[in-house]
Design a protein around this motif. Structure first.
Motif, PDB file in Angstrom:
ATOM      1  N   MET A   1       0.839  -1.170   0.000  1.00 43.10           N
ATOM      2  CA  MET A   1       0.000   0.000   0.000  1.00 43.10           C
ATOM      3  C   MET A   1       0.890   1.240   0.000  1.00 43.10           C
ATOM      4  N   LYS A   2       0.566   2.166  -0.879  1.00 43.26           N
ATOM      5  CA  LYS A   2       1.281   3.446  -0.958  1.00 43.26           C
ATOM      6  C   LYS A   2       0.307   4.556  -0.583  1.00 43.26           C
ATOM      7  N   ARG A   3       0.844   5.597   0.041  1.00 42.83           N
ATOM      8  CA  ARG A   3      -0.009   6.681   0.502  1.00 42.83           C
ATOM      9  C   ARG A   3       0.770   7.988   0.459  1.00 42.83           C
ATOM     10  N   PHE A   4       0.059   9.068   0.148  1.00 41.60           N
ATOM     11  CA  PHE A   4       0.676  10.389   0.252  1.00 41.60           C
ATOM     12  C   PHE A   4      -0.370  11.401   0.682  1.00 41.60           C
ATOM     13  N   GLU A   5       0.100  12.469   1.280  1.00 37.83           N
ATOM     14  CA  GLU A   5      -0.782  13.556   1.703  1.00 37.83           C
ATOM     15  C   GLU A   5      -0.508  14.765   0.831  1.00 37.83           C
ATOM     16  N   HIS A   6      -1.528  15.568   0.653  1.00 35.05           N
ATOM     17  CA  HIS A   6      -1.413  16.755  -0.194  1.00 35.05           C
ATOM     18  C   HIS A   6      -2.328  17.839   0.361  1.00 35.05           C
ATOM     19  N   THR A   7      -1.826  19.049   0.422  1.00 35.10           N
ATOM     20  CA  THR A   7      -2.655  20.192   0.780  1.00 35.10           C
ATOM     21  C   THR A   7      -3.121  20.858  -0.504  1.00 35.10           C
ATOM     22  N   ILE A   8      -4.422  21.022  -0.637  1.00 36.02           N
ATOM     23  CA  ILE A   8      -4.989  21.601  -1.849  1.00 36.02           C
ATOM     24  C   ILE A   8      -4.709  23.099  -1.866  1.00 36.02           C
ATOM     25  N   HIS A   9      -4.032  23.539  -2.921  1.00 46.62           N
ATOM     26  CA  HIS A   9      -3.676  24.950  -3.044  1.00 46.62           C
ATOM     27  C   HIS A   9      -4.612  25.707  -3.974  1.00 46.62           C
ATOM     28  N   ASP A  10      -5.283  24.992  -4.863  1.00 45.07           N
ATOM     29  CA  ASP A  10      -6.221  25.601  -5.799  1.00 45.07           C
ATOM     30  C   ASP A  10      -7.479  26.005  -5.034  1.00 45.07           C
TER      31      ASP A  10
END
Length: 86
Positions: A1-10
């Protein structure tokens, strides 16, 4: 399992056009389960309406999880889209 986090800038966040593109990318990996979480809500990334129901807004932190045979390629594809467009 792969996972990443991202903060939405748009500021438009996950709107119709971006949800359609995310779902299209997810469908390229039919044997990999791709899900997106925002707050307490988690949805499958292959459905336009499900993605829009997340209610993710600019500034929200989301988590993308890829699990299955194509998880590495799916994670890279999702990261590229999120980092370059959202």
């Amino acid at each position: 399992m792969k996972r990443f986090e991202h903060t939405i800038h748009d500021t438009a966040a996950i709107h119709t056009r971006s949800a359609r593109k995310i779902a299209k990318i997810a469908r390229q990996f039919p044997e990999t389960v791709i899900s997106i979480s925002c707050g307490e809500k988690t949805v499958s990334a292959d459905g336009l309406l499900r993605l829009m129901s997340l209610g993710a807004q600019g500034g929200d932190r989301i988590t993308v999880t890829c699990d299955g045979p194509g998880e590495m390629a799916a994670t890279v594809a999702m990261q590229n889209y999120f980092w370059n467009h959202l």
